[in-house]
Design an enzyme around this catalytic site. Structure first.
Site, PDB file in Angstrom:
ATOM      1  N   GLU A  15     -23.214  10.372  70.708  1.00  0.00           N
ATOM      2  CA  GLU A  15     -22.167  10.186  71.721  1.00  0.00           C
ATOM      3  C   GLU A  15     -21.305   8.997  71.330  1.00  0.00           C
ATOM      4  O   GLU A  15     -21.607   8.256  70.395  1.00  0.00           O
ATOM      5  CB  GLU A  15     -22.799   9.908  73.104  1.00  0.00           C
ATOM      6  CG  GLU A  15     -23.218  11.139  73.881  1.00  0.00           C
ATOM      7  CD  GLU A  15     -22.070  11.743  74.689  1.00  0.00           C
ATOM      8  OE1 GLU A  15     -20.910  11.323  74.478  1.00  0.00           O
ATOM      9  OE2 GLU A  15     -22.341  12.629  75.522  1.00  0.00           O
ATOM     10  N   ASN A 142     -18.532  10.953  82.506  1.00  0.00           N
ATOM     11  CA  ASN A 142     -18.294  11.126  81.077  1.00  0.00           C
ATOM     12  C   ASN A 142     -16.970  10.515  80.664  1.00  0.00           C
ATOM     13  O   ASN A 142     -16.608   9.446  81.130  1.00  0.00           O
ATOM     14  CB  ASN A 142     -18.439  12.605  80.690  1.00  0.00           C
ATOM     15  CG  ASN A 142     -19.653  12.839  79.813  1.00  0.00           C
ATOM     16  OD1 ASN A 142     -19.849  12.145  78.822  1.00  0.00           O
ATOM     17  ND2 ASN A 142     -20.484  13.797  80.179  1.00  0.00           N
ATOM     18  N   ASP A 190     -16.887  16.898  78.235  1.00  0.00           N
ATOM     19  CA  ASP A 190     -17.767  15.770  77.956  1.00  0.00           C
ATOM     20  C   ASP A 190     -16.901  14.549  77.639  1.00  0.00           C
ATOM     21  O   ASP A 190     -16.042  14.181  78.428  1.00  0.00           O
ATOM     22  CB  ASP A 190     -18.723  16.160  76.825  1.00  0.00           C
ATOM     23  CG  ASP A 190     -20.006  15.352  76.820  1.00  0.00           C
ATOM     24  OD1 ASP A 190     -19.944  14.130  77.004  1.00  0.00           O
ATOM     25  OD2 ASP A 190     -21.087  15.932  76.597  1.00  0.00           O
TER      26      ASP A 190
END
Length: 280
Positions: A15, A142, A190
């Site tokens: 991420e 997110n 996301d």
């Protein structure tokens, strides 16, 4: 466009990619491993453990980085020393994704481990070390990034299936929340980033793509990625003309989606914005 795989599957749940010349290029996180990864010019990947969870990071103007750990924030000095700040809560909730605003403050949102609806919040760390809750009733906080002029902020609460937009100024923070775009086909947005033209790029988890929406919210580009669980994207390279894309193999069986956890890259024909830094 088709993204190119540039690393092996080096992460379980990658991420938060960030490019900064201050730290020599690209860093991203292997979130639930608690590791910060960095990409060397020769394509090799270095890994450094910083906590039980590391969810997001941004460079500090004085050197080092600001980090979001499992239940709060931490400061990394230029020599690599990491100092955790106080926990902001207890219980089965962790930090998930964040970014810096145009005034040098670091924001990061959370999510419950069981993805409980409305159990999470969006927090802000100010340069003086104070923290505040800026948004409640979130499920999976997110992507968060600001427009080139800093007047708008784009935000994903993944379970809504939307990218939302706020007005922003220093005193009021985020106000006037409204839908920017509804992602079709049940897509779950996301991480996101914004380019120099004001286009919004968002990873669509479990669909193997990154979407670009123009300033009017029209879908005008799709980047295909050879891993389904696309998690986040950022612009990098010396000219900020490369889009880096992270992927995850969280929840996958061994042998399923074999490139998941790899880092990907594409040259999309537009430049990104320099990373906004934390001034604390």
């Amino acid at each position: 466009m088709q993204a190119e795989q540039i690393t092996d599957p080096v992460a379980h749940h990658a991420e938060g990619p960030v490019w900064s010349p201050r730290w020599g290029g690209l860093r991203w996180v292997d979130m639930v491993a608690g590791d910060v990864l960095s990409l060397a010019p020769d394509g090799s990947v270095a890994r450094r453990h910083v906590g039980t969870v590391v969810a997001a990071l941004r460079p500090r103007t004085r050197g080092g980085a600001v980090l979001a750990l499992e239940r709060g924030f931490a400061l990394e000095d230029a020599d690599g020393t990491v100092t955790p700040l106080r926990d902001l809560w207890s219980g089965p909730v962790r930090m998930n994704e964040g970014g810096c605003d145009p005034d040098g403050r670091f924001w990061c949102g959370s999510m419950a481990y069981d993805q409980g609806e409305g159990a999470a919040s969006l927090y802000r760390l100010d340069p003086d070390g104070s923290t505040s809750v800026q948004l409640t009733g979130v499920t999976i906080s997110n992507g968060l990034e600001w427009s080139p002029d800093g007047a708008l902020a784009y935000y994903n609460d993944t379970q809504t299936g939307r990218v939302d937009v706020f007005d922003y100024d220093r005193e009021s923070g985020l106000t006037g929340r409204r839908p920017f775009v509804q992602v079709g086909d049940g897509g779950h947005p996301d991480g996101l980033t914004v380019d120099a033209e004001g286009g919004v790029w968002t990873a669509i988890f479990d669909q193997g793509v990154v979407h670009r929406y123009d300033r009017a919210g029209r879908l005008d580009e799709v980047v295909e990625v050879d891993a389904r669980q696309v998690t986040a994207c950022t612009f990098g390279g010396p000219a900020l003309d490369e889009l880096y894309v992270t992927t995850s193999r969280e929840g996958l069986e061994e042998g399923d989606d074999p490139l998941a956890g790899s880092l990907f890259r594409v040259s999309p024909g537009v430049r990104g914005l320099p990373v906004r830094e934390f001034t604390g």
